[in-house]
Structures are given as structure tokens and as C-alpha cells.
Write an enzyme that holds these catalytic residues in place. Structure first.
Site, PDB file in Angstrom:
ATOM      1  N   LYS A  84       0.860  -1.179   0.000  1.00  0.00           N
ATOM      2  CA  LYS A  84       0.000   0.000   0.000  1.00  0.00           C
ATOM      3  C   LYS A  84       0.896   1.228   0.000  1.00  0.00           C
ATOM      4  O   LYS A  84       1.669   1.450   0.931  1.00  0.00           O
ATOM      5  CB  LYS A  84      -0.924   0.009   1.213  1.00  0.00           C
ATOM      6  N   LYS A 125      -2.239  -1.569  -3.656  1.00  0.00           N
ATOM      7  CA  LYS A 125      -3.061  -0.363  -3.630  1.00  0.00           C
ATOM      8  C   LYS A 125      -2.141   0.856  -3.702  1.00  0.00           C
ATOM      9  O   LYS A 125      -1.180   0.933  -2.924  1.00  0.00           O
ATOM     10  CB  LYS A 125      -3.883  -0.336  -2.339  1.00  0.00           C
TER      11      LYS A 125
END
Length: 342
Positions: free
Chosen positions: A211, A265
Site C-alpha cells: 500500500k 493499492k
């Protein structure tokens, strides 16, 4: 090198020279479908939804055209519609009343918080759909960070202890998949141990393994109400956008700690990372088409700058081509309808 004469398909020495003609396989819709390397189906879609307090409430998110915050009862109805389209799972995120937020994110541990209410109702009314819950403190903290703070420093180990308790509250309410998005070191192993000890050995973990500290999260922070609350930035725990090797390290650690699935992400700016993780680890790997990606496509479509439906489907197919097994996307319902219609 042979010289080809005219269109006879023969060289000067009489041998056949058969040049490749890839366009033959593109000449008709049926053949394009027949030889397509990557396909997208409804089974590849996970729908992120936002829940708010109250009943019979829906309110639009201005920076996410077409996305609404929904009260728990409305969310259950929407999830039932998604299940009818064949969408296999939804991911739940709360818009917590600012009055219920504090520096410790205490509301995350409340068995009656919005996520837990939604889990119980949806599990009862739509038992066939998978329920994925975010484990992080940012929707619940007054400072907007994913972890506990001491001054300006995020406390890793103290945060992990709280995250384990949050995961247990969600599992007890009916979560099928725990998805820690906080990026604290060691949280996957601690959550796995906590779930197993509490009798939730079948609850899966989808780790936000890679992320990034991205500029593409702005509309999401609007949706959960943390954009104005956030103090500073998240660069001390979310990954630097310049790093790819580090993503492999994070994924390797999470797998060793018991992750069942990996996530990258944001999505499209990091398709190379999706491919790297899939190729190296051969684990179920997902990508999150985040709010900024969705908002850009929607804004361009609303201005007539591109074909919104075509861009939506092309973007989703790109995740599959990069190796993703599925995509978390705000387009899920719209894409499912299009796929079902053929």
C-alpha cells in the site's frame, strides 16, 4: 534475408515466404473473443461500500460521482442487488461520526459500530456474499492516522495490539475476510494468531501487502470523513511510490505471517507491482482501483473527453492482464451489469 517478390508469397529461390499476419485474428468479433488472452468476469469484482449512521439514508460523495454513503439498512439492500448480479464479495468502510472519534480510535473496538452493524445485517439477509472488512484505525481516530500516536510518531506495536482487537470484533460480527490496510510491521502475524486463538481459524486475511503513500486516495478520505482530520501525512508507514523491491519484501513477510491473499493499492499506477507479486509468489493477488482512479475516469466521461463505459471496462481488464485475480472497484455494480448484458 529473403526478398519477397510481388504478392506471390515466394522468394527468388522459389521457397514459400509466409509473413505473419496478426490482423487475421482481429478481423471479426467472434475471432477476437476466441483468441482473447485475458477475460474479465463478474467473479473478478469486489465492491467497496461506505456506511453511515441512521436509517433509509443515502448521500452522494461529491468527489466520487455515482458513489453514495448508505445507512446499514440501505447498504444491505444494495448488497442484495450486488449478489443478484453475481458479485462475490463487498468491502465495508464506515463514515464515523466525528463526535465518536478520539486519538485512540476507540470506536473501532465497539461491537455496535457501523461496520459490525452492517456485518450482522448483511450476513443475515445476504448470506451468500463474502464480507471483507478493513482493519485500520483511520476511520475512527481524531487525527486521521491508521495507528496510535505519541506526539507525531506512529506507535507500531501498540497499534498492532489494537488492530488484533479490532479484527476480533469484526470476526465476531460476521466478517469473512479481514483486510489490514494499516501497514504496521507484524500485524498480519498478530491478527492471524489472535483469530486462531479465538476460534476464527477459517476467517481469511487479505493483506494490503503493498500500500503506497499515494496522491490517489483523496476522494476516499472524503468518503470516510478523514481528509480534513488528517494531521501530516502517512509516509512513515505507507510505501514510497518509487519502490518495487520493497513490495516483494512486504508480501514475503505477510505470506510468512499467514496472509491468504495479497493486495496492491493503488491499482493502475502500480500494475508492474501486481505482476511482480503474482509472478514471484503465485498467491491470490488483488488490486484496488482506488477512489482517485475511479474519479478521474468519471470526471473525464462526464466532460465528454472519453467513453466512460469503454474506459471502465478497459481499466478493469488491465488489472487482469497484469495478473490480478480480482479487483476492488467502485465500478463493480456497473461493470457487472455490463458483463451480464454481454
Amino acid at each position: 534475408m529473403h526478398e519477397t517478390i510481388g504478392t506471390t508469397g515466394r522468394t527468388r529461390d522459389g521457397a514459400l515466404d509466409l509473413p505473419r499476419r496478426p490482423r487475421r485474428n482481429r478481423r471479426a468479433d467472434w475471432t477476437r473473443r476466441l483468441v482473447r488472452e485475458t477475460t474479465l468476469s463478474v467473479d473478478d469484482l469486489i465492491w467497496p461500500i461506505f456506511v453511515i449512521d441512521g436509517a433509509k439514508r443515502r448521500e452522494p460523495v461529491a468527489s466520487l460521482p455515482g458513489v453514495e454513503r448508505m445507512s446499514v439498512d440501505e447498504a444491505a439492500r444494495a448488497v442484495a442487488d450486488a449478489a443478484a448480479l453475481g458479485i462475490p464479495a463487498v468491502a465495508l468502510f464506515p463514515f464515523t461520526d466525528p463526535a465518536a472519534r478520539d486519538p485512540e480510535g476507540s470506536e473501532a473496538l465497539n461491537p455496535q459500530n457501523l461496520v459490525c452493524q452492517a456485518l450482522r445485517l448483511i450476513k443475515r439477509e445476504v448470506p451468500e456474499i463474502g464480507l471483507i472488512t478493513d482493519v485500520a484505525l483511520d476511520p475512527y481516530t481524531s487525527h486521521g492516522h491508521d495507528g496510535l500516536m505519541e506526539g507525531e510518531r506512529i506507535l507500531n506495536d501498540a497499534t498492532v495490539e489494537t488492530l488484533v482487537r479490532q479484527a476480533l470484533v469484526q470476526a465476531e460480527a460476521g466478517a469473512d475476510v479481514i483486510a489490514p490496510s494499516d501497514m504496521m510491521d507484524g500485524r498480519v502475524g498478530a491478527i492471524r494468531a489472535g483469530l486462531d486463538e479465538a476460534g476464527f481459524a477459517d476467517v481469511q486475511i487479505m493483506s494490503y501487502a503493498a500500500k503506497y503513500a499515494s496522491a490517489f486516495y483523496g476522494p476516499f478520505r472524503d468518503a470516510i470523513g478523514t481528509k480534513k482530520a488528517l494531521v501530516g501525512d502517512k509516509k512513515t508507514y505507507q510505501m514510497d511510490p518509487g519502490n518495487g523491491d520493497e513490495a516483494e519484501l512486504e508480501a514475503e513477510l505477510d505470506i510468512a505471517e499467514g496472509a491468504d491473499m495479497l493486495m496492491v493499492k493503488p491499482g493502475m499506477p502500480y500494475l508492474d507491482v501486481v505482476r511482480r507479486l503474482k509472478d514471484r509468489f503465485r498467491m491470490p493477488t488483488f488490486a484496488y482501483q482506488v477512489s482517485g482512479e475511479y474519479a478521474m475516469i468519471q470526471a473525464a466521461a462526464q466532460n465528454g473527453w472519453l467513453d466512460g463505459d469503454a474506459a471502465m471496462m478497459e481499466s478493469l481488464q488491465a488489472f487482469k492482464r497484469a495478473g490480478a485475480d480480482g479487483v476492488l472497484t467502485y465500478f463493480a455494480v456497473e461493470a457487472a451489469r455490463k458483463l451480464r448484458a454481454g
